[in-house]
Motif scaffolding. Structure first.
Motif, PDB file in Angstrom:
ATOM      1  N   PRO A   1      48.785  52.867  41.807  1.00 18.86           N
ATOM      2  CA  PRO A   1      48.369  51.719  42.647  1.00 18.86           C
ATOM      3  C   PRO A   1      47.347  50.826  41.948  1.00 18.86           C
ATOM      4  O   PRO A   1      47.428  49.596  42.036  1.00 18.86           O
ATOM      5  CB  PRO A   1      47.766  52.403  43.879  1.00 18.86           C
ATOM      6  CG  PRO A   1      48.433  53.740  43.939  1.00 18.86           C
ATOM      7  CD  PRO A   1      48.695  54.137  42.527  1.00 18.86           C
ATOM      8  N   SER A   2      46.392  51.437  41.222  1.00 26.11           N
ATOM      9  CA  SER A   2      45.367  50.604  40.569  1.00 26.11           C
ATOM     10  C   SER A   2      45.985  49.777  39.439  1.00 26.11           C
ATOM     11  O   SER A   2      45.656  48.591  39.277  1.00 26.11           O
ATOM     12  CB  SER A   2      44.224  51.472  40.042  1.00 26.11           C
ATOM     13  OG  SER A   2      44.728  52.378  39.083  1.00 26.11           O
ATOM     14  N   GLU A   3      46.905  50.386  38.685  1.00 25.89           N
ATOM     15  CA  GLU A   3      47.574  49.642  37.598  1.00 25.89           C
ATOM     16  C   GLU A   3      48.419  48.500  38.182  1.00 25.89           C
ATOM     17  O   GLU A   3      48.439  47.395  37.642  1.00 25.89           O
ATOM     18  CB  GLU A   3      48.484  50.578  36.795  1.00 25.89           C
ATOM     19  CG  GLU A   3      47.754  51.450  35.790  1.00 25.89           C
ATOM     20  CD  GLU A   3      48.692  52.439  35.102  1.00 25.89           C
ATOM     21  OE1 GLU A   3      48.522  52.672  33.895  1.00 25.89           O
ATOM     22  OE2 GLU A   3      49.600  52.976  35.791  1.00 25.89           O
ATOM     23  N   THR A   4      49.076  48.818  39.299  1.00 21.19           N
ATOM     24  CA  THR A   4      49.911  47.799  39.949  1.00 21.19           C
ATOM     25  C   THR A   4      49.060  46.598  40.357  1.00 21.19           C
ATOM     26  O   THR A   4      49.431  45.439  40.118  1.00 21.19           O
ATOM     27  CB  THR A   4      50.600  48.396  41.195  1.00 21.19           C
ATOM     28  OG1 THR A   4      51.320  49.555  40.783  1.00 21.19           O
ATOM     29  CG2 THR A   4      51.574  47.427  41.828  1.00 21.19           C
ATOM     30  N   THR A   5      47.888  46.883  40.931  1.00 24.98           N
ATOM     31  CA  THR A   5      46.997  45.796  41.359  1.00 24.98           C
ATOM     32  C   THR A   5      46.585  44.945  40.162  1.00 24.98           C
ATOM     33  O   THR A   5      46.585  43.703  40.233  1.00 24.98           O
ATOM     34  CB  THR A   5      45.728  46.390  42.033  1.00 24.98           C
ATOM     35  OG1 THR A   5      46.162  47.362  42.982  1.00 24.98           O
ATOM     36  CG2 THR A   5      44.900  45.326  42.726  1.00 24.98           C
ATOM     37  N   ARG A   6      46.223  45.631  39.063  1.00 24.30           N
ATOM     38  CA  ARG A   6      45.788  44.888  37.859  1.00 24.30           C
ATOM     39  C   ARG A   6      46.923  44.006  37.320  1.00 24.30           C
ATOM     40  O   ARG A   6      46.715  42.847  36.987  1.00 24.30           O
ATOM     41  CB  ARG A   6      45.323  45.875  36.774  1.00 24.30           C
ATOM     42  CG  ARG A   6      43.850  46.254  36.894  1.00 24.30           C
ATOM     43  CD  ARG A   6      43.305  46.756  35.574  1.00 24.30           C
ATOM     44  NE  ARG A   6      43.988  47.949  35.103  1.00 24.30           N
ATOM     45  CZ  ARG A   6      43.694  49.191  35.489  1.00 24.30           C
ATOM     46  NH1 ARG A   6      42.715  49.383  36.353  1.00 24.30           N
ATOM     47  NH2 ARG A   6      44.346  50.226  35.014  1.00 24.30           N
ATOM     48  N   VAL A   7      48.142  44.616  37.244  1.00 21.26           N
ATOM     49  CA  VAL A   7      49.284  43.848  36.712  1.00 21.26           C
ATOM     50  C   VAL A   7      49.584  42.655  37.607  1.00 21.26           C
ATOM     51  O   VAL A   7      49.810  41.535  37.121  1.00 21.26           O
ATOM     52  CB  VAL A   7      50.537  44.766  36.576  1.00 21.26           C
ATOM     53  CG1 VAL A   7      51.785  43.946  36.323  1.00 21.26           C
ATOM     54  CG2 VAL A   7      50.347  45.758  35.440  1.00 21.26           C
ATOM     55  N   GLU A   8      49.526  42.869  38.917  1.00 23.54           N
ATOM     56  CA  GLU A   8      49.834  41.766  39.836  1.00 23.54           C
ATOM     57  C   GLU A   8      48.804  40.650  39.730  1.00 23.54           C
ATOM     58  O   GLU A   8      49.138  39.463  39.795  1.00 23.54           O
ATOM     59  CB  GLU A   8      49.933  42.285  41.277  1.00 23.54           C
ATOM     60  CG  GLU A   8      51.275  42.980  41.512  1.00 23.54           C
ATOM     61  CD  GLU A   8      51.393  43.691  42.839  1.00 23.54           C
ATOM     62  OE1 GLU A   8      50.377  43.806  43.564  1.00 23.54           O
ATOM     63  OE2 GLU A   8      52.514  44.158  43.156  1.00 23.54           O
TER      64      GLU A   8
END
Lengths: 216, 202
Positions: free
Chosen positions: A19-26
């Motif tokens: 989830p944290s990586e997803t937030t950063r990528v988004e």
């Protein structure tokens, strides 16, 4: 934009990021056009591959008893038994190697201290043989050096020491194996017994399979 | 009967139970082999070999995704086939018709619902994708076939090709990147909805 970014985008596309990586990528996708473009390309090539028509199998791949290479599946215990048998064999070989190499090591140890014992008797003996020359040529005070006759007992001491060494504790380590034969016997027995059980189970399964599917 | 029960029976030597599993997975295994090898006959041989090996080695299946486990056997069979072909290289085989002549597409591929034009487009697209797949290094091709064509998740792909998860991520990204570059050369052939953007990625 580097390869790590492409890797992140590819995993993002498959929903494989935390989830944290997803937030950063988004967040980055929101402000970096290059990333958006690469993501769109990756998505397009993935969609193309997924749209590739699935062919029907050209013929039936079911196994038939007439097939020459058809063999019965091994019993479920077979892999574990085979692994245990191989492991016991390797351990047995390791014990052979350890016991085989130990006398070599101890004989090296026994050979190494010999000069130390010899130094007590050998060195003076060498000195004793050299002494007459050096004493007579370089040192006029030769009479102060011990006479060869006085040192002469040294070789006797050396031979005595050499005679006593084999009777000491080293003699015991050289003859007694590091790993007792009982353990070696147990390991060898286990290796053979497990191997035989594995072979028997497999043969029984093969026999049963042939009777049911091939001979009938 | 559910697949786990069939596998359980097959593990005890029940050939009929295994054959029911074969029917479920034979199209998927054949397609995976076809995309890896790029040749129908070799793919059929590899698929048959994979099912024989899977039946022999059923004791080695300890649960999890059976499809991923089967994909591992077909991957191994494909690698063996490629090693054999490397030792004894032969000209690529085109599918043959009833009279033995080469045909553009095998009979089983023809979809009666498509118009001849659509069929021609579909064939061109398939050729383009297959060409690009074959230009990929084998380890990249296998991963992209398992993930994007067979729809396995990363953990299942890791089981099928026996490499760590991190390597799967990296290989898949590289494979998609290379496919994208290759497919751009076929821009006009691709359906409009799939046409790739031409923007640089620096």
């Amino acid at each position: 934009m580097n390869f790590h970014d492409v890797e992140l985008l590819s995993a993002y596309l498959d929903g494989q990021l935390s989830p944290s990586e997803t937030t950063r990528v988004e967040a980055r996708l929101g402000r970096e056009r290059v990333l958006q473009s690469v993501l769109s390309d990756l998505r397009a090539s993935r969609s193309l591959l997924r749209a590739l028509p699935q062919r029907k199998a050209p013929h039936d791949f079911r196994l038939r008893p007439q097939m020459k290479r058809l063999a019965a599946p091994a019993p479920s215990a077979f892999p574990a038994l085979r692994f245990a048998s191989v492991l016991a064999s390797l351990l047995f070989l390791a014990t052979l190697a350890v016991n085989g190499l130990t006398p070599l090591a101890t004989s090296h140890l026994a050979a190494a201290p010999a000069p130390a014992y010899g130094m007590g008797g050998g060195a003076p003996a060498e000195a004793a043989t050299a002494a007459p020359g050096t004493g007579s040529q370089a040192l006029p005070a030769a009479p102060s050096t011990p006479a060869p006759e006085q040192i002469a007992p040294a070789p006797d001491l050396q031979t005595q020491a050499q005679k006593t060494v084999p009777q000491g504790p080293r003699a015991a380590t050289r003859t007694a194996p590091l790993i007792p034969p009982l353990w070696q016997g147990i390991l060898a027995g286990l290796a053979v017994a497990l191997g035989v059980v594995a072979w028997y189970l497999r043969s029984a399964r093969t026999r049963e399979f042939r009777q049911r599917w091939i001979h009938n | 009967m559910d697949e786990n029960a069939l596998i359980g029976r097959a593990q005890h030597g029940d050939l009929d139970a295994f054959n029911q599993v074969v029917l479920t997975h034979q199209d998927a295994l054949f397609n995976a082999a076809l995309r890896i090898l790029g040749d129908d006959e070799l793919a059929a041989d590899a698929t048959q070999e994979a099912f024989l090996a899977a039946f022999r080695g059923l004791a080695g299946f300890r649960g999890g995704s059976f499809k991923a486990w089967l994909m591992r056997t077909v991957t191994n069979a494909c690698y063996d086939e490629l090693r054999r072909r490397k030792r004894r290289p032969t000209a690529p085989l085109e599918p043959e018709g009833r009279e033995g002549e080469d045909v553009e597409s095998p009979m089983w591929l023809a979809d009666p619902e498509l118009s001849p034009e659509q069929q021609a487009e579909a064939q061109e697209l398939e050729h383009a994708i297959q060409h690009c797949l074959e230009n990929l290094p084998l380890e990249f091709r296998t991963v992209v076939v398992m993930a994007d064509l067979q729809g396995l998740d990363y953990a299942e792909v890791a089981v099928a090709v026996r490499v760590p998860l991190g390597t799967i991520k990296s290989r898949l990204a590289r494979a998609r990147l290379r496919l994208r570059e290759c497919l751009q050369d076929f821009g006009e052939l691709l359906p409009a909805a799939f046409r790739l953007q031409q923007e640089p990625t620096s």
